[in-house]
Design an enzyme around this catalytic site. Sequence first.
Site, short mmCIF file in Angstrom:
data_model
loop_
_atom_site.label_atom_id
_atom_site.label_comp_id
_atom_site.label_asym_id
_atom_site.label_seq_id
_atom_site.Cartn_x
_atom_site.Cartn_y
_atom_site.Cartn_z
N LYS A 87 0.85 -1.20 0.00
CA LYS A 87 0.00 0.00 0.00
C LYS A 87 0.88 1.24 0.00
CE LYS A 87 -3.91 2.02 2.57
NZ LYS A 87 -4.78 1.86 3.77
N SER A 162 -9.79 2.25 2.87
CA SER A 162 -8.94 3.02 1.98
C SER A 162 -8.01 2.15 1.15
CB SER A 162 -8.10 4.00 2.79
OG SER A 162 -7.19 3.31 3.65
N SER A 186 -9.86 -0.43 6.98
CA SER A 186 -9.31 -0.22 5.64
C SER A 186 -8.60 -1.42 5.04
CB SER A 186 -8.34 0.98 5.65
OG SER A 186 -9.05 2.17 5.86
#
Length: 518
Positions: A87, A162, A186
Amino acid sequence: MSQIITLSAAELAAALRAGEVTSVEAVQAHLDRIAAVDDAESGVHAFLHINAEEALAVASEVDAIRAAGGAEAQALHPLAGVPIAVKDLIVTKGQPTTAGSAMLKGWMSPYDATVIEKIRAAKLPILGKTNLDEFAQGSSTEHSAYGNTRNPWDLNRIPGGSGGGSAAAVAAFEAPLALGTDTGGSIRQPGAVTGTVGAKPTYGAVSRYGAIAMASSLDQIGPVTRTVLDSALLQELIGGHDPKDSTSLPEPVPALSDAARLGAAGDLTGVRVGVIDELGGEGYEEGVKARFEESLELLKARGAEIVTVSCPHFKYALSAYYLIMPSEMSSNLAKFDGVRYGQRVLPESGPVTIERVMGATRAAGFGDEVKRRIILGTYALSAGYYDAYYGSAQKVRTLIQRDFEAAFQSADVLVSPTSPTVAFELGAKIDDPLAMYLNDIATIPANLAGVPGISVPGGLSEGLPVGIQFLAPAHEDARMYRVAAALEAALEQQWGHPLLAEAQDLESAVAAAKEGKN
């Protein structure tokens, strides 16, 4: 589609050790898949940066060590040579780290996060950095400054957020493993809507050093995978005490993969699974509730005792979270001001003062959702309102922690749907922040209490994945892995295959989308 990319990380690792495939072949197969389906305009768009040269170099090194044999080959980590995605909130030396924001466009970190150091030491080739909502603020990956990520199950739908980029990359067979961060769900909520496994470890079980902070008392790095065993293996690799992180737990990493294997064997006799009364009912889609009830029956068939528990203060969790998180976030993002960190934007006219440079920089560098939360957080922390808002929210947080403590007196693990709905269409909630925030209603309590949680695929509703969430007491991550693996095994036995085995022909869908735009 290459058979290599459909292997789980554990299966691929076994094939690498047996010499049935090389790491270079595995990395190249995943790079080819990314090239085929990850087009930013019409494809999944899971990646913001591809790290092909370095990934192939690491793979080549692993292959050479294995070919030479001897002590060095024996000392290789079991996952050595298995590619991974990261990420783009986790700093990685030699690659851009943008946090999905224009504020950090092109920024190159001078150091590695602790989890990246561990990934590099274990010689897992890093395929690249994945898309996210800006500074991890969102539930759909529609708030990235670099465009939406799309759900591999339906390119017109969101992949969650997210960390939608990491979940979509794993679901699309672009990577067998990925790293995410979970502040209010997330990792778990994207896992639910993409049919992948997403785990949030106990707060402090995995170092946060090098993860760009959103809300420091809530953030947690964790694994994104296609199987429970893969998540356990990855958490074992990245977990452990880190003196560079003041919140890191000074305790050894538990045998999580052993717990997952035990659960997959199937016997849950004596395990009490608590259904959280407050996380269900109104607001949860009928298909989600149906898959949840079916999962409970499968757990019961494997010997688990299903009990109902009440956590009465969970109904306040969303409100408390959206005071605590913006407050901490507004403080953490204050350093991105054009003076200390981030891009610098000069005012278009008039005198160039520090105040005006800060204003111009933050106006240009931050997106609407980040600005919204900064305003909310700054207000909650302001003189005269601190006790009324932030202080009160922290008191509610304590009550939620007590709810967990009481519930775990009656149950070994807790269970709920991960998300109240399946993936919604892109753009459906982008202009309705409150509707967007409700996507995290079932995942937020775990972050407020610091307990571990995991989401596993529970079947389909109208052709889209549904997630089942397990929560365990702090420090007892092995419990959630055991029960999650048991449900995973029961469902795969019922289906006759892993959930993603019936995913659509993504390459054809991407080609059709491109044709439609031309």
